[in-house]
Write a protein that holds these residues in place. Structure first.
Motif, PDB file in Angstrom:
ATOM      1  N   LEU A   1       8.847  23.189  13.206  1.00 44.37           N
ATOM      2  CA  LEU A   1       8.410  22.459  12.011  1.00 44.37           C
ATOM      3  C   LEU A   1       7.186  23.120  11.396  1.00 44.37           C
ATOM      4  O   LEU A   1       7.079  23.237  10.172  1.00 44.37           O
ATOM      5  CB  LEU A   1       8.104  21.008  12.382  1.00 44.37           C
ATOM      6  N   ARG A   2       6.242  23.577  12.227  1.00 42.08           N
ATOM      7  CA  ARG A   2       5.064  24.279  11.718  1.00 42.08           C
ATOM      8  C   ARG A   2       5.473  25.555  10.989  1.00 42.08           C
ATOM      9  O   ARG A   2       4.955  25.870   9.914  1.00 42.08           O
ATOM     10  CB  ARG A   2       4.109  24.610  12.869  1.00 42.08           C
ATOM     11  N   ASP A   3       6.401  26.298  11.579  1.00 39.97           N
ATOM     12  CA  ASP A   3       6.868  27.531  10.942  1.00 39.97           C
ATOM     13  C   ASP A   3       7.540  27.236   9.613  1.00 39.97           C
ATOM     14  O   ASP A   3       7.341  27.965   8.627  1.00 39.97           O
ATOM     15  CB  ASP A   3       7.851  28.255  11.868  1.00 39.97           C
ATOM     16  N   GLU A   4       8.331  26.174   9.562  1.00 39.07           N
ATOM     17  CA  GLU A   4       9.034  25.810   8.331  1.00 39.07           C
ATOM     18  C   GLU A   4       8.043  25.404   7.238  1.00 39.07           C
ATOM     19  O   GLU A   4       8.193  25.791   6.074  1.00 39.07           O
ATOM     20  CB  GLU A   4       9.995  24.656   8.610  1.00 39.07           C
ATOM     21  N   ALA A   5       7.013  24.629   7.620  1.00 41.69           N
ATOM     22  CA  ALA A   5       6.009  24.200   6.640  1.00 41.69           C
ATOM     23  C   ALA A   5       5.228  25.399   6.103  1.00 41.69           C
ATOM     24  O   ALA A   5       4.963  25.504   4.897  1.00 41.69           O
ATOM     25  CB  ALA A   5       5.064  23.186   7.271  1.00 41.69           C
ATOM     26  N   ALA A   6       4.855  26.319   6.997  1.00 39.96           N
ATOM     27  CA  ALA A   6       4.118  27.508   6.573  1.00 39.96           C
ATOM     28  C   ALA A   6       4.970  28.391   5.669  1.00 39.96           C
ATOM     29  O   ALA A   6       4.483  28.928   4.665  1.00 39.96           O
ATOM     30  CB  ALA A   6       3.646  28.288   7.797  1.00 39.96           C
ATOM     31  N   ALA A   7       6.245  28.531   5.988  1.00 41.60           N
ATOM     32  CA  ALA A   7       7.142  29.343   5.165  1.00 41.60           C
ATOM     33  C   ALA A   7       7.319  28.728   3.785  1.00 41.60           C
ATOM     34  O   ALA A   7       7.362  29.446   2.770  1.00 41.60           O
ATOM     35  CB  ALA A   7       8.491  29.485   5.866  1.00 41.60           C
ATOM     36  N   SER A   8       7.398  27.407   3.719  1.00 41.77           N
ATOM     37  CA  SER A   8       7.519  26.725   2.435  1.00 41.77           C
ATOM     38  C   SER A   8       6.274  26.945   1.590  1.00 41.77           C
ATOM     39  O   SER A   8       6.360  27.236   0.394  1.00 41.77           O
ATOM     40  CB  SER A   8       7.746  25.225   2.670  1.00 41.77           C
ATOM     41  N   ARG A   9       5.106  26.817   2.219  1.00 45.81           N
ATOM     42  CA  ARG A   9       3.847  27.070   1.514  1.00 45.81           C
ATOM     43  C   ARG A   9       3.780  28.494   0.983  1.00 45.81           C
ATOM     44  O   ARG A   9       3.443  28.732  -0.182  1.00 45.81           O
ATOM     45  CB  ARG A   9       2.675  26.804   2.452  1.00 45.81           C
ATOM     46  N   ASP A  10       4.115  29.458   1.840  1.00 43.58           N
ATOM     47  CA  ASP A  10       4.038  30.859   1.445  1.00 43.58           C
ATOM     48  C   ASP A  10       5.010  31.170   0.312  1.00 43.58           C
ATOM     49  O   ASP A  10       4.681  31.954  -0.600  1.00 43.58           O
ATOM     50  CB  ASP A  10       4.323  31.755   2.650  1.00 43.58           C
ATOM     51  N   ARG A  11       6.184  30.584   0.337  1.00 38.74           N
ATOM     52  CA  ARG A  11       7.160  30.811  -0.727  1.00 38.74           C
ATOM     53  C   ARG A  11       6.642  30.315  -2.063  1.00 38.74           C
ATOM     54  O   ARG A  11       6.777  30.990  -3.087  1.00 38.74           O
ATOM     55  CB  ARG A  11       8.480  30.118  -0.365  1.00 38.74           C
TER      56      ARG A  11
ATOM     57  N   LEU B   1       0.841  -1.202   0.000  1.00 42.89           N
ATOM     58  CA  LEU B   1       0.000   0.000   0.000  1.00 42.89           C
ATOM     59  C   LEU B   1       0.873   1.248   0.000  1.00 42.89           C
ATOM     60  O   LEU B   1       1.964   1.259   0.571  1.00 42.89           O
ATOM     61  CB  LEU B   1      -0.920   0.030   1.214  1.00 42.89           C
ATOM     62  N   SER B   2       0.372   2.289  -0.633  1.00 37.09           N
ATOM     63  CA  SER B   2       1.078   3.571  -0.640  1.00 37.09           C
ATOM     64  C   SER B   2       0.073   4.692  -0.412  1.00 37.09           C
ATOM     65  O   SER B   2      -1.136   4.492  -0.499  1.00 37.09           O
ATOM     66  CB  SER B   2       1.806   3.778  -1.971  1.00 37.09           C
ATOM     67  N   ILE B   3       0.590   5.865  -0.122  1.00 34.53           N
ATOM     68  CA  ILE B   3      -0.250   7.029   0.155  1.00 34.53           C
ATOM     69  C   ILE B   3      -0.416   7.880  -1.086  1.00 34.53           C
ATOM     70  O   ILE B   3      -1.479   8.404  -1.366  1.00 34.53           O
ATOM     71  CB  ILE B   3       0.365   7.851   1.304  1.00 34.53           C
ATOM     72  N   ASP B   4       0.632   8.017  -1.871  1.00 27.73           N
ATOM     73  CA  ASP B   4       0.702   8.800  -3.099  1.00 27.73           C
ATOM     74  C   ASP B   4       1.004  10.263  -2.790  1.00 27.73           C
ATOM     75  O   ASP B   4       2.150  10.607  -2.605  1.00 27.73           O
ATOM     76  CB  ASP B   4      -0.556   8.652  -3.959  1.00 27.73           C
ATOM     77  N   VAL B   5       0.008  11.133  -2.677  1.00 28.14           N
ATOM     78  CA  VAL B   5       0.251  12.573  -2.584  1.00 28.14           C
ATOM     79  C   VAL B   5      -0.185  13.080  -1.213  1.00 28.14           C
ATOM     80  O   VAL B   5      -1.371  13.300  -0.964  1.00 28.14           O
ATOM     81  CB  VAL B   5      -0.508  13.339  -3.688  1.00 28.14           C
ATOM     82  N   GLU B   6       0.778  13.292  -0.319  1.00 26.97           N
ATOM     83  CA  GLU B   6       0.435  13.650   1.054  1.00 26.97           C
ATOM     84  C   GLU B   6      -0.202  15.025   1.182  1.00 26.97           C
ATOM     85  O   GLU B   6      -0.911  15.286   2.155  1.00 26.97           O
ATOM     86  CB  GLU B   6       1.678  13.579   1.935  1.00 26.97           C
ATOM     87  N   VAL B   7       0.045  15.913   0.217  1.00 22.91           N
ATOM     88  CA  VAL B   7      -0.533  17.255   0.326  1.00 22.91           C
ATOM     89  C   VAL B   7      -2.030  17.248   0.067  1.00 22.91           C
ATOM     90  O   VAL B   7      -2.729  18.207   0.409  1.00 22.91           O
ATOM     91  CB  VAL B   7       0.149  18.241  -0.655  1.00 22.91           C
ATOM     92  N   ALA B   8      -2.543  16.160  -0.537  1.00 27.50           N
ATOM     93  CA  ALA B   8      -3.962  16.123  -0.877  1.00 27.50           C
ATOM     94  C   ALA B   8      -4.696  14.942  -0.256  1.00 27.50           C
ATOM     95  O   ALA B   8      -5.923  14.907  -0.296  1.00 27.50           O
ATOM     96  CB  ALA B   8      -4.125  16.071  -2.401  1.00 27.50           C
TER      97      ALA B   8
END
Length: 228
Positions: free
Chosen positions: A212-222, A84-91
């Motif tokens: 980690l939350r700050d890093e994820a948010a910064a990546s999204r915003d970029r 089994l796999s997840i595929d696309v974690e962002v969705a």
């Protein structure tokens, strides 16, 4: 060294699989991801060569990839026990509990629907099957069958401990049924990876969640700003 091929769908992928078989490229070190809408000849080639399959239950169904039906029956019919796999974690849900439950429900729905009105007995998979797909077969599919996937002497000490007396999964009657149908990520109490404790009593260790939350948010915003 293994090879994973994503986006294996439909007629074009079926033709490619048959070409790879003629060229001697298929085998246990090749993993085909999704494998929806493949022809019976393609499945014959997969089974004959021992090629591995990684299903993505929520991705196939939610995104609507080719037939949108995880090809578990086709894989089993070809003699292949899939991982089994997840595929696309962002969705999609990023935990194996969701993947197991989705595949279990979809396959059993499909089996009952196929037998409805015929008097035949539906060919349902079990909770043991999907737990096997998520663990032992998942490791084998990723070329790690000799390293992890089961609690076996000589393998890496990977262990996930699930509380079975929480409000959402008590009382414990059947361990496999509780893991597959009654539990989710909130019930994971402790995690060992290669014998090292990475989660204990419900808390992640050595992870700065705020950073980690700050890093994820910064990546999204970029990314969003780059598209603007």
């Amino acid at each position: 060294m293994g090879v994973s091929v994503d986006a294996v769908f439909g007629t074009a992928s079926s033709q490619a699989i048959l070409a790879w078989e003629r060229q001697g490229l298929l085998g246990p070190d090749v993993t085909l991801i999704h494998s929806t809408g493949l022809t019976s000849e393609a499945w014959r080639a997969i089974g004959d060569t021992g090629t591995t399959i990684a299903l993505a239950p929520t991705s196939d169904a939610q995104i609507g990839l080719e037939t949108a039906i995880p090809a578990v029956d086709e894989a089993l019919g070809a003699g292949v026990r899939p991982g089994l796999s997840i595929d696309v974690e962002v969705a999609l849900a990023s935990d194996m509990f969701t993947q197991m439950r989705a595949l279990h429900a979809i396959q059993r729905m499909r089996a009952v629907n196929a037998a409805y009105g015929t008097g035949a007995e539906p060919r349902r998979i079990s909770t043991f099957d999907v737990l096997d797909f998520a663990t032992l077969q998942g490791a084998r599919t990723n070329g790690l069958g000799d390293v992890t996937g089961s609690l076996t002497p000589g393998k890496q000490a990977d262990l996930l401990v699930i509380r079975a007396q929480d409000i959402n999964n008590m009382p414990l009657n059947d361990a496999v049924g509780t893991v597959v149908l009654g539990s989710d990520a909130r019930n994971v109490d402790t995690v060992f990876i290669a014998g090292q404790v990475r989660k204990w009593a419900g808390d992640l260790l050595d992870v700065d969640l705020a950073a980690l939350r700050d890093e994820a948010a910064a990546s999204r915003d970029r990314i969003l700003n780059a598209r603007a």
